[in-house]
Design a protein around this motif. Structure first.
Motif, mmCIF file in Angstrom:
data_model
loop_
_atom_site.group_PDB
_atom_site.id
_atom_site.type_symbol
_atom_site.label_atom_id
_atom_site.label_comp_id
_atom_site.label_asym_id
_atom_site.label_seq_id
_atom_site.Cartn_x
_atom_site.Cartn_y
_atom_site.Cartn_z
ATOM 1 N N ASN A 164 25.486 29.808 23.967
ATOM 2 C CA ASN A 164 26.807 29.232 24.185
ATOM 3 C C ASN A 164 27.089 28.105 23.209
ATOM 4 N N ALA A 165 28.354 27.775 23.113
ATOM 5 C CA ALA A 165 28.828 26.709 22.229
ATOM 6 C C ALA A 165 29.103 25.479 23.085
ATOM 7 N N THR A 224 19.525 30.026 18.992
ATOM 8 C CA THR A 224 18.886 29.285 20.080
ATOM 9 C C THR A 224 19.690 29.564 21.335
ATOM 10 N N GLY A 225 19.016 30.018 22.377
ATOM 11 C CA GLY A 225 19.694 30.357 23.623
ATOM 12 C C GLY A 225 18.819 30.061 24.814
ATOM 13 N N ARG A 226 19.153 30.656 25.931
ATOM 14 C CA ARG A 226 18.383 30.480 27.174
ATOM 15 C C ARG A 226 18.139 31.820 27.827
ATOM 16 N N ASP A 234 32.504 29.171 24.719
ATOM 17 C CA ASP A 234 32.290 30.607 24.886
ATOM 18 C C ASP A 234 30.800 30.906 25.029
ATOM 19 N N VAL A 235 30.496 31.942 25.807
ATOM 20 C CA VAL A 235 29.107 32.349 26.023
ATOM 21 C C VAL A 235 28.941 33.794 25.555
ATOM 22 N N PHE A 236 27.849 34.055 24.853
ATOM 23 C CA PHE A 236 27.504 35.393 24.396
ATOM 24 C C PHE A 236 26.235 35.815 25.132
ATOM 25 N N PHE A 237 26.326 36.872 25.919
ATOM 26 C CA PHE A 237 25.178 37.398 26.660
ATOM 27 C C PHE A 237 24.670 38.650 25.961
ATOM 28 N N ILE A 238 23.361 38.815 25.915
ATOM 29 C CA ILE A 238 22.776 40.004 25.308
ATOM 30 C C ILE A 238 21.416 40.265 25.945
#
Length: 148
Positions: A35-36, A9-11, A50-54
């Motif tokens: 992100n967490a 689940t992200g944005r 932390d944020v993970f971008f993809i």
């Protein structure tokens, strides 16, 4: 061997970009952030971890549907296959790489929003298939009797 699968689940960090290949295939790309985020009880506020971008990619009708349905800031639920893209920088000649997501399925998260799915128009003018749960052939018959 297969590509690793990711579900989360992200944005969307920007509106999806819809383009068409030279052969006419729709291609949508979108930037996703995961992100967490946690509630810090001591500070009584939400704190981003932390944020993970993809970058995600979709094709064909689903690409067009996503470009029409989702916008920047939408919380989404997505499943796809992680892939490493490789290219050579035109300016420096250096080899570059980045992880991307080949999206298999995507939709709005209904945790903090509502959505009213609507069957997208078909590309062809053929009649709906009998096994199409959205098709007119499977629409409930209008009767005076209760549905139970």
């Amino acid at each position: 061997m297969s590509l690793p699968i990711m579900t989360g689940t992200g944005r969307l960090t920007a509106d999806p970009e819809l383009r068409f290949s030279p052969s006419g295939v729709a291609v949508a790309t979108m930037n996703l952030a995961f992100n967490a985020r946690k509630f810090d009880r001591d500070r009584n506020e939400w704190v981003d971890g932390d944020v993970f971008f993809i970058r995600g990619t979709l094709f064909k009708q689903e690409a067009e549907n996503v470009a029409e349905s989702l916008t920047k800031g939408c919380e989404i639920v997505v499943t796809g296959r992680l892939k490493t893209e490789q290219w050579t920088d035109r300016n420096t000649g250096d080899k570059r790489s980045a992880t991307s997501l080949l999206i298999d399925s995507i939709g709005p998260s209904l945790k903090y929003a509502t959505a009213k799915p609507q069957k997208a128009a078909r590309a062809s003018n053929s009649a709906p298939a009998a096994d199409d749960p959205w098709g007119a052939a499977n629409a409930p018959q209008q009767t005076e009797e209760p549905p139970f």
